[in-house]
Design a protein around this motif. Sequence first.
Motif, PDB file in Angstrom:
ATOM      1  N   ILE A  50      55.570  45.497  31.525  1.00 45.44           N
ATOM      2  CA  ILE A  50      55.545  46.082  30.420  1.00 45.44           C
ATOM      3  C   ILE A  50      54.177  46.370  29.668  1.00 45.44           C
ATOM      4  O   ILE A  50      53.934  47.146  29.085  1.00 45.44           O
ATOM      5  CB  ILE A  50      55.076  44.504  30.043  1.00 45.44           C
ATOM      6  N   LEU A  51      53.529  46.478  30.480  1.00 45.19           N
ATOM      7  CA  LEU A  51      52.063  46.838  29.806  1.00 45.19           C
ATOM      8  C   LEU A  51      52.180  48.807  30.277  1.00 45.19           C
ATOM      9  O   LEU A  51      50.953  49.314  29.762  1.00 45.19           O
ATOM     10  CB  LEU A  51      50.103  46.701  31.417  1.00 45.19           C
ATOM     11  N   ALA A  52      52.206  49.042  31.325  1.00 42.71           N
ATOM     12  CA  ALA A  52      53.079  50.567  31.795  1.00 42.71           C
ATOM     13  C   ALA A  52      53.939  50.936  30.589  1.00 42.71           C
ATOM     14  O   ALA A  52      53.260  52.306  30.211  1.00 42.71           O
ATOM     15  CB  ALA A  52      53.490  50.964  33.106  1.00 42.71           C
ATOM     16  N   SER A  53      54.270  49.919  30.414  1.00 45.94           N
ATOM     17  CA  SER A  53      55.473  50.520  29.320  1.00 45.94           C
ATOM     18  C   SER A  53      54.847  50.260  27.608  1.00 45.94           C
ATOM     19  O   SER A  53      55.443  51.634  27.303  1.00 45.94           O
ATOM     20  CB  SER A  53      56.871  49.573  29.026  1.00 45.94           C
ATOM     21  N   PHE A  54      54.221  49.623  27.570  1.00 41.30           N
ATOM     22  CA  PHE A  54      53.260  50.270  26.143  1.00 41.30           C
ATOM     23  C   PHE A  54      52.468  50.835  26.529  1.00 41.30           C
ATOM     24  O   PHE A  54      51.394  50.738  25.519  1.00 41.30           O
ATOM     25  CB  PHE A  54      53.273  48.160  26.161  1.00 41.30           C
ATOM     26  N   ALA A  55      51.434  51.227  27.603  1.00 39.57           N
ATOM     27  CA  ALA A  55      50.223  51.656  27.615  1.00 39.57           C
ATOM     28  C   ALA A  55      49.798  52.968  26.800  1.00 39.57           C
ATOM     29  O   ALA A  55      49.036  53.295  25.868  1.00 39.57           O
ATOM     30  CB  ALA A  55      50.177  52.437  28.983  1.00 39.57           C
ATOM     31  N   TYR A  56      51.334  53.611  26.380  1.00 35.52           N
ATOM     32  CA  TYR A  56      50.826  55.057  25.466  1.00 35.52           C
ATOM     33  C   TYR A  56      51.006  54.897  24.145  1.00 35.52           C
ATOM     34  O   TYR A  56      49.868  55.408  23.259  1.00 35.52           O
ATOM     35  CB  TYR A  56      52.521  55.817  25.335  1.00 35.52           C
ATOM     36  N   MET A  57      50.539  53.370  23.480  1.00 35.06           N
ATOM     37  CA  MET A  57      50.278  52.447  22.403  1.00 35.06           C
ATOM     38  C   MET A  57      48.391  52.467  22.283  1.00 35.06           C
ATOM     39  O   MET A  57      48.570  53.098  20.856  1.00 35.06           O
ATOM     40  CB  MET A  57      51.144  51.225  21.935  1.00 35.06           C
ATOM     41  N   ASP A  58      48.256  52.038  23.582  1.00 33.24           N
ATOM     42  CA  ASP A  58      46.654  52.319  23.393  1.00 33.24           C
ATOM     43  C   ASP A  58      46.084  53.333  22.605  1.00 33.24           C
ATOM     44  O   ASP A  58      45.861  54.248  22.441  1.00 33.24           O
ATOM     45  CB  ASP A  58      45.324  52.524  24.938  1.00 33.24           C
ATOM     46  N   GLY A  59      45.346  53.141  21.847  1.00 37.84           N
ATOM     47  CA  GLY A  59      44.526  53.570  20.748  1.00 37.84           C
ATOM     48  C   GLY A  59      45.277  54.900  19.416  1.00 37.84           C
ATOM     49  O   GLY A  59      44.684  55.295  18.522  1.00 37.84           O
ATOM     50  N   ARG A  60      46.119  54.392  19.807  1.00 39.26           N
ATOM     51  CA  ARG A  60      47.771  54.439  18.662  1.00 39.26           C
ATOM     52  C   ARG A  60      48.019  53.511  17.506  1.00 39.26           C
ATOM     53  O   ARG A  60      48.248  54.221  16.501  1.00 39.26           O
ATOM     54  CB  ARG A  60      49.167  55.228  19.537  1.00 39.26           C
ATOM     55  N   ILE A  61      47.802  52.078  18.117  1.00 39.57           N
ATOM     56  CA  ILE A  61      48.258  51.584  16.793  1.00 39.57           C
ATOM     57  C   ILE A  61      46.791  50.878  16.692  1.00 39.57           C
ATOM     58  O   ILE A  61      45.926  50.002  17.581  1.00 39.57           O
ATOM     59  CB  ILE A  61      49.587  50.552  18.013  1.00 39.57           C
ATOM     60  N   ASP A  62      46.752  49.672  15.912  1.00 38.29           N
ATOM     61  CA  ASP A  62      46.214  48.756  15.357  1.00 38.29           C
ATOM     62  C   ASP A  62      46.426  48.094  13.949  1.00 38.29           C
ATOM     63  O   ASP A  62      47.485  47.994  13.319  1.00 38.29           O
ATOM     64  CB  ASP A  62      44.869  49.999  14.193  1.00 38.29           C
ATOM     65  N   PRO A  63      46.471  46.570  14.444  1.00 37.52           N
ATOM     66  CA  PRO A  63      45.773  46.228  15.588  1.00 37.52           C
ATOM     67  C   PRO A  63      46.683  46.606  17.350  1.00 37.52           C
ATOM     68  O   PRO A  63      48.026  46.963  17.443  1.00 37.52           O
ATOM     69  CB  PRO A  63      45.912  44.610  15.743  1.00 37.52           C
ATOM     70  N   PRO A  64      46.076  46.101  17.680  1.00 39.45           N
ATOM     71  CA  PRO A  64      46.629  46.608  19.136  1.00 39.45           C
ATOM     72  C   PRO A  64      47.527  45.745  20.087  1.00 39.45           C
ATOM     73  O   PRO A  64      47.378  44.221  18.918  1.00 39.45           O
ATOM     74  CB  PRO A  64      45.146  45.947  20.543  1.00 39.45           C
TER      75      PRO A  64
END
Length: 159
Positions: A23-37
């Motif tokens: 799950i974390l690997a799949s969602f990693a591309y969202m880091d810094g792109r979405i707010d809230p995390p």
Amino acid sequence: MTDIILQRLDGSFERWQELLALILASFAYMDGRIDPPSSALTLTPQLLKEKAKNEIAYVAFYNDQLAGCIFCRPELDSLYIGKLAVLPAAQGQGIGRRLLSLAETTAWEHGLAELRLETRIELTGNHITFANWGFRKTAENRHAGFDRTTSIEMRKVLV
């Protein structure tokens, strides 16, 4: 030939740390792109285990590797889809579509004629993918404390 094997999560599943990593690997591309995390960042193996007890969850294996998952929760008029994740290295192999197909079957089994999901407003690629899979935008939502839209709701009517 490569097979995709789908399995419903039950009491025999023990690979919770690996599922969290997926799950974390799949969602990693969202880091810094979405707010809230993403809420995925608050998950632990124990929380995933509890989530699987309270929801209907499936995992996908691809080339004998844990490669995807989906968590479903029956609601009054729809089946909510959450934590649909496919390992980045396994994307493009039809795993997401196969997991959504299981969700459709699950919805029918619960007498529900729609799937519902939420995706972040910033993730326009997800909006397109879900639209291509038959979902349509039905609402805009905001997380608590935000004065702007942070996510959109999408629904798919099952026929």
